[in-house]
Design an enzyme around this catalytic site. Sequence first.
Site, mmCIF file in Angstrom:
data_model
loop_
_atom_site.group_PDB
_atom_site.id
_atom_site.type_symbol
_atom_site.label_atom_id
_atom_site.label_comp_id
_atom_site.label_asym_id
_atom_site.label_seq_id
_atom_site.Cartn_x
_atom_site.Cartn_y
_atom_site.Cartn_z
ATOM 1 C CG HIS A 72 -2.036 -0.941 1.176
ATOM 2 N ND1 HIS A 72 -3.076 -0.933 2.061
ATOM 3 C CD2 HIS A 72 -2.299 -1.939 0.296
ATOM 4 C CE1 HIS A 72 -3.937 -1.893 1.739
ATOM 5 N NE2 HIS A 72 -3.480 -2.513 0.680
ATOM 6 C CE1 TYR A 201 -5.686 3.357 11.189
ATOM 7 C CE2 TYR A 201 -5.008 3.788 8.926
ATOM 8 C CZ TYR A 201 -4.851 3.101 10.120
ATOM 9 O OH TYR A 201 -3.848 2.176 10.232
ATOM 10 N N PRO A 293 -3.783 0.132 18.947
ATOM 11 C CG PRO A 293 -5.770 -0.982 18.436
ATOM 12 C CD PRO A 293 -5.033 -0.352 19.565
ATOM 13 C CE LYS A 297 3.845 3.270 13.123
ATOM 14 N NZ LYS A 297 4.229 2.939 11.753
ATOM 15 C CE1 TYR A 385 -1.137 3.813 9.192
ATOM 16 C CE2 TYR A 385 -0.174 2.912 7.185
ATOM 17 C CZ TYR A 385 -1.156 2.898 8.161
ATOM 18 O OH TYR A 385 -2.151 1.936 8.112
HETATM 19 C C1 PHB Z 1 -5.636 -4.529 10.911
HETATM 20 O O1 PHB Z 1 -5.707 -4.770 9.701
HETATM 21 O O2 PHB Z 1 -5.946 -5.377 11.752
HETATM 22 C C2 PHB Z 1 -5.192 -3.180 11.340
HETATM 23 C C3 PHB Z 1 -4.781 -2.274 10.397
HETATM 24 C C4 PHB Z 1 -4.371 -1.012 10.777
HETATM 25 C C5 PHB Z 1 -4.393 -0.668 12.114
HETATM 26 C C6 PHB Z 1 -4.778 -1.584 13.069
HETATM 27 C C7 PHB Z 1 -5.174 -2.847 12.685
HETATM 28 O O3 PHB Z 1 -4.028 0.582 12.457
#
Ligand code: PHB
Length: 391
Positions: A72, A201, A293, A297, A385
Site C-alpha cells: 500500500h 481511518y 492499535p 505499530k 506510518y
Molecule cells: C488490521 O488490519 O488489523 C489493522 C490495520 C491497521 C491498524 C490496526 C489494525 O491501524
Amino acid sequence: MRCQVAIIGAGPAGMFLAHLLARAGIDAVVLERRTRDYVEGRVRAGVLEQGTVAVLEALGLDGRLKAEGLVHTGTNLAYDGEIFRIDMAALTGGGAVTVYGQQEVMRDLFDAAEARGLRIVFEAEDVALRDVAGERPCVEYRCGGAAHSLSCDFIAGCDGFHGVGRAAIPPDVLRVFERVYPFGWLGILAELPPVNHELIYANHRNGFALASMRSPTRSRYYVQVGLDERIEDWPDARFWDELALRLGPEAASGLVRGPSFEKSIAPLRSVVAEPMRHGRLFLAGDAAHIVPPTGAKGMNLAVSDVAMLGEALVAHYREGDASGLDGYSARALARVWKAERFSWWFTGLTHRFPDMDPFARRMQVAELAYIRGSVAAQTVLAENYVGLPMG
Ligand code: PHB
Ligand code: APR
C-alpha cells in the site's frame, strides 16, 4: 540443558529473534507456554512497516510475503463525510507498508524454524527466571510433567505484557508509564472483498472506524465501542450499519456486507516499561511496551526491538563488543517512545472521548482539515506510518 540465549515467548519478538540469532550461529532455545496452533491462531494487526519487510527479506522469509502481501503506497482519512488520501510513497520518497496478517508472519516464522532446526519448546509451564542480574542466569520450567533447567549467558524476555520477563526486574528499578483509553475496538473478519483497496481511518461523531483487510477477498473492520459493551450487543447487522455510518456515504458506497467469522473486543492502552535491560535479562516487544492499535505499530516495534537486540548479541559473540548490549535499552526506548507518541496522537485524532465537549470535537475536525490541506502535516503522518528509521 545449556544454550547461549534463552528466549521466553514464541510471539513475533521471540521468533524473529530466534531466526536472527540462528542466522549468526548463536545457539538459542525458545520457551513458549502455549502450542504453536494457539500462537499462530491469534488474530492481530497486519500492516508491516518497510523495516519489518526488510528483516523478513534479510532472513530469507519473504517468499509468501512477496507473493501474497499487498503493498500500500497510500492510506485514507475520513471525517464528516469527507475522505482524503495520504500518498505515502510520494511524501516519503517511495515509502510504503505491506498488508500481511500477523498470523501469516507467524506461520512463515514457524515453518522456517522447523526447516532450519531452531529449538522451540512449546507448552513450557511454570517458566521461572533465576539470577538474571548475576553471571550465570538460568531458566527453570516444566514440560510434559518433568522439571527442566536451562542455563544460558543471556535471557530475552519476549513473553508479552503478562509474562515473567518484566516481572523479574525489581520494582525499585522498573518504571512503568501508562495511559488507559476509555474505549475499545470491536473487530471483525469477514470473507468479503474489502470496501477499498487501501485502509480508511474514520473519525465520526459516533466514534472511530477502520476499514482494513487481509487479502483481496478478506476484510478486517473495526468500530470503537465503550468498555462496557459486549460482543452479544453487536450482531453483524448492527456492526455493518454502524461501520457504514462512520465511514461516511462516499467511503461506504462499495461496502459489501455478509456474515463475519471472527468478532472480538480489545481494550486500548499505551504502556512503556523502562529500562529494557536488567543484568543479563533483555526485554523486547510487548513485554516492555504496548501501543494502541491505531497505526498498527505493535508487531513492528517488536521487530525493531529484536533487530537491535540481535545486532548487539552478534557483536558480543563475534567481536566481544559489549557496547551494543550496554546501549540496547536506551536505543530501543528512543524508537519505542516515538512510536508510542505516534500511536497516542493518531488515537487522539480519530477517536471519540467520553469527556469530549463540542470544542474538543472542533479541534479534531480542524486538525483533520489542516492535514488534508498541508503537505507538511501529511508528511509527518506518512513518515511515521511507513516506519521511522531504526536509529
Ligand atoms: C488490521 O488490519 O488489523 C489493522 C490495520 C491497521 C491498524 C490496526 C489494525 O491501524
Ligand atoms: N512462559 C512462556 N511463554 C510465555 C509466558 C511464560 N511465562 N508468558 C507469555 N508467554 C508467551 C505467550 O504465550 C506469547 O506467545 O509469550 C508470547 C508473547 O507474544 P506476544 O504477546 O505476541 O508479544 P510479542 O512477541 O512481543 O509481539 C508483540 O505482536 O501479538 C502481537 O499485539 C502484539 O502487536 C504486538 C506484537
